[in-house]
Design a protein around this motif. Structure first.
Motif, PDB file in Angstrom:
ATOM      1  N   LEU A  69       0.686  -1.076  -0.018  1.00  0.00           N
ATOM      2  CA  LEU A  69      -0.082  -0.005   0.142  1.00  0.00           C
ATOM      3  C   LEU A  69       0.910   1.265  -0.065  1.00  0.00           C
ATOM      4  N   MET A  70       2.036   1.237   0.767  1.00  0.00           N
ATOM      5  CA  MET A  70       2.954   2.489   0.799  1.00  0.00           C
ATOM      6  C   MET A  70       3.466   2.743  -0.561  1.00  0.00           C
ATOM      7  N   MET A  71       3.913   1.580  -1.268  1.00  0.00           N
ATOM      8  CA  MET A  71       4.575   1.863  -2.732  1.00  0.00           C
ATOM      9  C   MET A  71       3.453   2.273  -3.794  1.00  0.00           C
ATOM     10  N   ALA A  72       2.237   2.023  -3.570  1.00  0.00           N
ATOM     11  CA  ALA A  72       1.078   2.402  -4.367  1.00  0.00           C
ATOM     12  C   ALA A  72       0.741   3.855  -3.986  1.00  0.00           C
ATOM     13  N   LEU A  73       1.284   4.456  -2.876  1.00  0.00           N
ATOM     14  CA  LEU A  73       0.787   5.891  -2.492  1.00  0.00           C
ATOM     15  C   LEU A  73       2.018   6.916  -2.626  1.00  0.00           C
ATOM     16  N   ILE A  74       3.023   6.444  -2.775  1.00  0.00           N
ATOM     17  CA  ILE A  74       4.156   7.210  -3.059  1.00  0.00           C
ATOM     18  C   ILE A  74       4.024   8.553  -4.246  1.00  0.00           C
ATOM     19  N   GLU A  75       3.202   8.112  -5.303  1.00  0.00           N
ATOM     20  CA  GLU A  75       2.953   9.056  -6.138  1.00  0.00           C
ATOM     21  C   GLU A  75       1.851   9.956  -5.952  1.00  0.00           C
ATOM     22  N   GLY A  79       5.530  16.491  -0.662  1.00  0.00           N
ATOM     23  CA  GLY A  79       5.825  17.836  -0.162  1.00  0.00           C
ATOM     24  C   GLY A  79       4.506  18.775  -0.317  1.00  0.00           C
ATOM     25  N   ASP A  80       4.684  20.041  -0.756  1.00  0.00           N
ATOM     26  CA  ASP A  80       3.367  20.836  -0.957  1.00  0.00           C
ATOM     27  C   ASP A  80       2.551  20.400  -2.235  1.00  0.00           C
ATOM     28  N   MET A  81       2.776  19.380  -2.703  1.00  0.00           N
ATOM     29  CA  MET A  81       1.808  19.025  -4.034  1.00  0.00           C
ATOM     30  C   MET A  81       0.985  17.653  -3.510  1.00  0.00           C
ATOM     31  N   ASP A  82      -0.121  18.092  -3.766  1.00  0.00           N
ATOM     32  CA  ASP A  82      -1.266  16.776  -3.460  1.00  0.00           C
ATOM     33  C   ASP A  82      -1.297  16.038  -4.729  1.00  0.00           C
ATOM     34  N   ALA A  83      -1.902  14.833  -4.779  1.00  0.00           N
ATOM     35  CA  ALA A  83      -1.720  13.830  -6.089  1.00  0.00           C
ATOM     36  C   ALA A  83      -2.176  14.584  -7.342  1.00  0.00           C
ATOM     37  N   GLN A  84      -2.928  15.369  -7.393  1.00  0.00           N
ATOM     38  CA  GLN A  84      -3.307  15.780  -8.724  1.00  0.00           C
ATOM     39  C   GLN A  84      -1.972  16.767  -9.133  1.00  0.00           C
ATOM     40  N   GLN A  87       1.095  14.716 -10.216  1.00  0.00           N
ATOM     41  CA  GLN A  87       0.962  14.073 -11.603  1.00  0.00           C
ATOM     42  C   GLN A  87       0.923  15.219 -12.941  1.00  0.00           C
ATOM     43  N   ALA A  88       0.453  16.236 -12.308  1.00  0.00           N
ATOM     44  CA  ALA A  88       0.543  17.480 -13.206  1.00  0.00           C
ATOM     45  C   ALA A  88       1.982  17.814 -13.592  1.00  0.00           C
ATOM     46  N   LYS A  89       2.747  17.953 -12.605  1.00  0.00           N
ATOM     47  CA  LYS A  89       4.132  18.220 -12.521  1.00  0.00           C
ATOM     48  C   LYS A  89       4.875  17.300 -13.436  1.00  0.00           C
ATOM     49  N   ARG A  90       4.808  15.837 -13.002  1.00  0.00           N
ATOM     50  CA  ARG A  90       5.435  14.696 -13.661  1.00  0.00           C
ATOM     51  C   ARG A  90       5.071  14.847 -15.102  1.00  0.00           C
ATOM     52  N   GLU A  91       3.906  15.102 -15.638  1.00  0.00           N
ATOM     53  CA  GLU A  91       3.353  15.173 -16.991  1.00  0.00           C
ATOM     54  C   GLU A  91       4.232  16.300 -17.789  1.00  0.00           C
ATOM     55  N   LEU A 113      13.863  13.002 -19.836  1.00  0.00           N
ATOM     56  CA  LEU A 113      14.684  13.454 -20.879  1.00  0.00           C
ATOM     57  C   LEU A 113      15.881  14.443 -20.263  1.00  0.00           C
ATOM     58  N   THR A 114      16.897  14.348 -20.933  1.00  0.00           N
ATOM     59  CA  THR A 114      18.057  15.114 -20.372  1.00  0.00           C
ATOM     60  C   THR A 114      17.666  16.567 -20.313  1.00  0.00           C
ATOM     61  N   GLU A 115      16.834  17.416 -21.039  1.00  0.00           N
ATOM     62  CA  GLU A 115      16.432  18.812 -20.642  1.00  0.00           C
ATOM     63  C   GLU A 115      15.956  18.888 -19.565  1.00  0.00           C
ATOM     64  N   ASN A 116      15.267  17.838 -19.171  1.00  0.00           N
ATOM     65  CA  ASN A 116      14.332  17.726 -17.903  1.00  0.00           C
ATOM     66  C   ASN A 116      14.950  17.108 -16.867  1.00  0.00           C
ATOM     67  N   ARG A 117      16.083  16.801 -16.760  1.00  0.00           N
ATOM     68  CA  ARG A 117      16.786  15.833 -15.829  1.00  0.00           C
ATOM     69  C   ARG A 117      16.552  16.440 -14.512  1.00  0.00           C
ATOM     70  N   ASP A 118      17.191  17.566 -14.453  1.00  0.00           N
ATOM     71  CA  ASP A 118      17.330  18.153 -12.949  1.00  0.00           C
ATOM     72  C   ASP A 118      15.805  18.378 -12.171  1.00  0.00           C
ATOM     73  N   GLU A 119      14.890  18.718 -12.878  1.00  0.00           N
ATOM     74  CA  GLU A 119      13.418  18.908 -12.276  1.00  0.00           C
ATOM     75  C   GLU A 119      12.941  17.632 -12.194  1.00  0.00           C
ATOM     76  N   ALA A 120      13.091  16.650 -13.056  1.00  0.00           N
ATOM     77  CA  ALA A 120      12.573  15.196 -12.965  1.00  0.00           C
ATOM     78  C   ALA A 120      13.021  14.588 -11.736  1.00  0.00           C
ATOM     79  N   VAL A 121      14.293  14.678 -11.489  1.00  0.00           N
ATOM     80  CA  VAL A 121      14.998  14.058 -10.502  1.00  0.00           C
ATOM     81  C   VAL A 121      14.587  14.971  -8.885  1.00  0.00           C
ATOM     82  N   ALA A 122      14.529  16.119  -8.788  1.00  0.00           N
ATOM     83  CA  ALA A 122      13.969  17.024  -7.807  1.00  0.00           C
ATOM     84  C   ALA A 122      12.645  16.281  -7.638  1.00  0.00           C
ATOM     85  N   LEU A 123      11.669  16.195  -8.368  1.00  0.00           N
ATOM     86  CA  LEU A 123      10.357  15.660  -8.059  1.00  0.00           C
ATOM     87  C   LEU A 123      10.338  14.343  -7.536  1.00  0.00           C
TER      88      LEU A 123
END
Length: 437
Positions: A69-75, A79-84, A87-91, A113-123
């Motif tokens: 259940l925990m692993m299904a909830l990680i996404e 932080g200050d982002m709810d589930a919606q 997901q919007a940030k990831r997309e 993607l390489t151009e988004n690497r830093d932001e994707a890893v931070a997320l």
């Protein structure tokens, strides 16, 4: 120290055959995390794979299903982002994340993607280190898990698996589903989820791989930033467990025109020197699809099933050799008898020279085809690390297959295949088949 292993591959692509090479680099990050990587700058994209030993086997007493259940909830928010918002940030970053729990491990997959690497890893870092575990998300995902548990209770294959594992492993985590039961999942609290997160995501049993447009220096800094703040050590792993199910037949009454059977006995360890002989034996006996002996005898010659297969399953704390078959209630007894006869024949005679040659050709030929894409390669490398294989295994693996002799096969078949130890769990209303245990 950096180790480099070059794997040369011939890969079929349509009507042509292309040559490709991958260089596996094995290094330790400044923060002390071991990493395997393949640098492939031709496409501005990277796949990252993280495996951590422990998984659902770390569920506390009475808390079965907590890790799943925990692993299904990680996404579901961080932080200050709810589930919606998460997901919007990831997309928006065109990134892909995956979080899965297994009996002995958890897996974390990421592609960006390489151009988004830093932001994707931070997320991703925010998800791993600061998941929200909002109560409304817990309740929603819990309902999904409970729906799956209810569905499994009506699935003959799941029923057979649950009964087989419970009888074989008892109170050990292998004896129950990592999903938990309706009772245990309903009882899980947010505190239980937080505890499962702290226990499962630790650096001491971590294996990391990456493939794509990234350098060693970049990856080392990325991994330390991503994972460096996770707990250093996790709780003890469970003890090894003996396979506790003796020979016989268990029949579970279930109203269906077709019975399903799960069968097996103790298997072989992955690091056993005879594993490759066992691997070839399994390929010929039941893992080779329409070319396998069991498929030939049970389906092709007698028409007793649409499919039958066998599987070597070397878990971390126990080893199994399993098979499954489905047949009508009127013919399942015959299918079982034919299966046992082929099991005994293989144990006594081993393989023919032609069967051995054919199996080797297939197993050595299909291996390079597994390295088909960044994510696939990253997954293979992380899996290799987790079971203790050296990076040069990818170069030597086919040599291990080729080195197996007919004498090896005959000896190992006689030791591995124990017809008198087979137990069949049959779910259905089989005709002429009585339970013996």
């Amino acid at each position: 120290m950096i180790k480099r292993v070059l794997l040369s591959l011939w890969v079929a692509t349509g009507a042509s055959t292309a040559h490709a090479a991958i260089e596996i680099q094995d290094f330790v990050t400044p923060g002390g995390i071991n990493v395997w990587m393949v640098e492939e700058p031709s496409i501005p994209f990277t796949a990252l794979e993280i495996r951590i030993r422990g998984g659902a086997s770390l569920d506390l007493s009475g808390k079965r299903g907590a890790t799943n259940l925990m692993m299904a909830l990680i996404e579901e928010g961080a932080g200050d982002m709810d589930a919606q918002a998460f997901q919007a940030k990831r997309e928006s970053l065109a990134a892909s994340f995956g979080f899965r729990a297994y009996d002995d491990t958890i897996s974390i997959s990421a592609q960006f993607l390489t151009e988004n690497r830093d932001e994707a890893v931070a997320l991703l870092r925010e998800a791993l280190t600061n998941p929200r575990f909002d109560q409304f998300a817990i309740d929603r995902v819990r309902a999904q898990v409970l729906s799956g548990i209810a569905s499994d209770a009506k699935n003959p294959n799941r029923i057979a698996s649950a009964a087989f594992n419970a009888a074989a492993f008892g109170d050990h985590p292998y004896g129950s589903s990592l999903d938990g039961t309706a009772e245990t999942v309903n009882a899980l609290t947010r505190d239980d989820i937080v505890t499962a997160h702290q226990n499962a995501l630790t650096r001491d049993r971590m294996f990391v791989s990456a493939v794509g447009d990234i350098t060693e220096a970049e990856l080392g800094a990325l991994v330390d930033d991503l994972l460096g703040d996770l707990p250093g050590e996790g709780p003890p792993l469970p003890e090894d467990v003996e396979f506790g199910l003796g020979p016989g037949i268990t029949v579970i009454d279930f109203e269906t025109p077709q019975s399903v059977a799960l069968f097996g006995h103790e298997g072989i360890e992955r690091d056993d020197e005879d594993f490759f002989a066992a691997y070839i034996i399994n390929q010929v006996l039941g893992a080779g699809g329409f070319e396998s002996r069991l498929m030939t005898e049970v389906r092709e010659k007698r028409g007793l099933t649409y499919g039958i297969g066998t599987y070597l399953i070397p878990k971390f704390h126990a080893e199994l050799y399993l098979g499954s078959v489905a047949s009508s209630n009127e013919t399942i007894a015959e299918a079982i008898e034919v299966t046992k006869a082929e099991w005994a024949k293989m144990a006594e005679e081993g393989l023919t020279e032609e069967e051995l040659a054919t199996a080797k050709t297939y197993l050595t030929g299909e291996y390079p085809l597994r390295f088909d894409g960044n994510a696939e390669i990253a997954s293979i490398l992380a899996g290799m690390q987790m079971i203790g294989l050296a990076s040069d295994y990818v170069v030597n693996r086919n040599d291990f297959i080729e080195a197996v002799t007919l004498d090896d096969i005959k000896r190992v078949a006689g030791e591995l295949l124990e017809t008198d130890a087979l137990h069949f769990v049959v779910v259905g209303q089989p005709v002429g088949l009585d339970a013996t245990q």
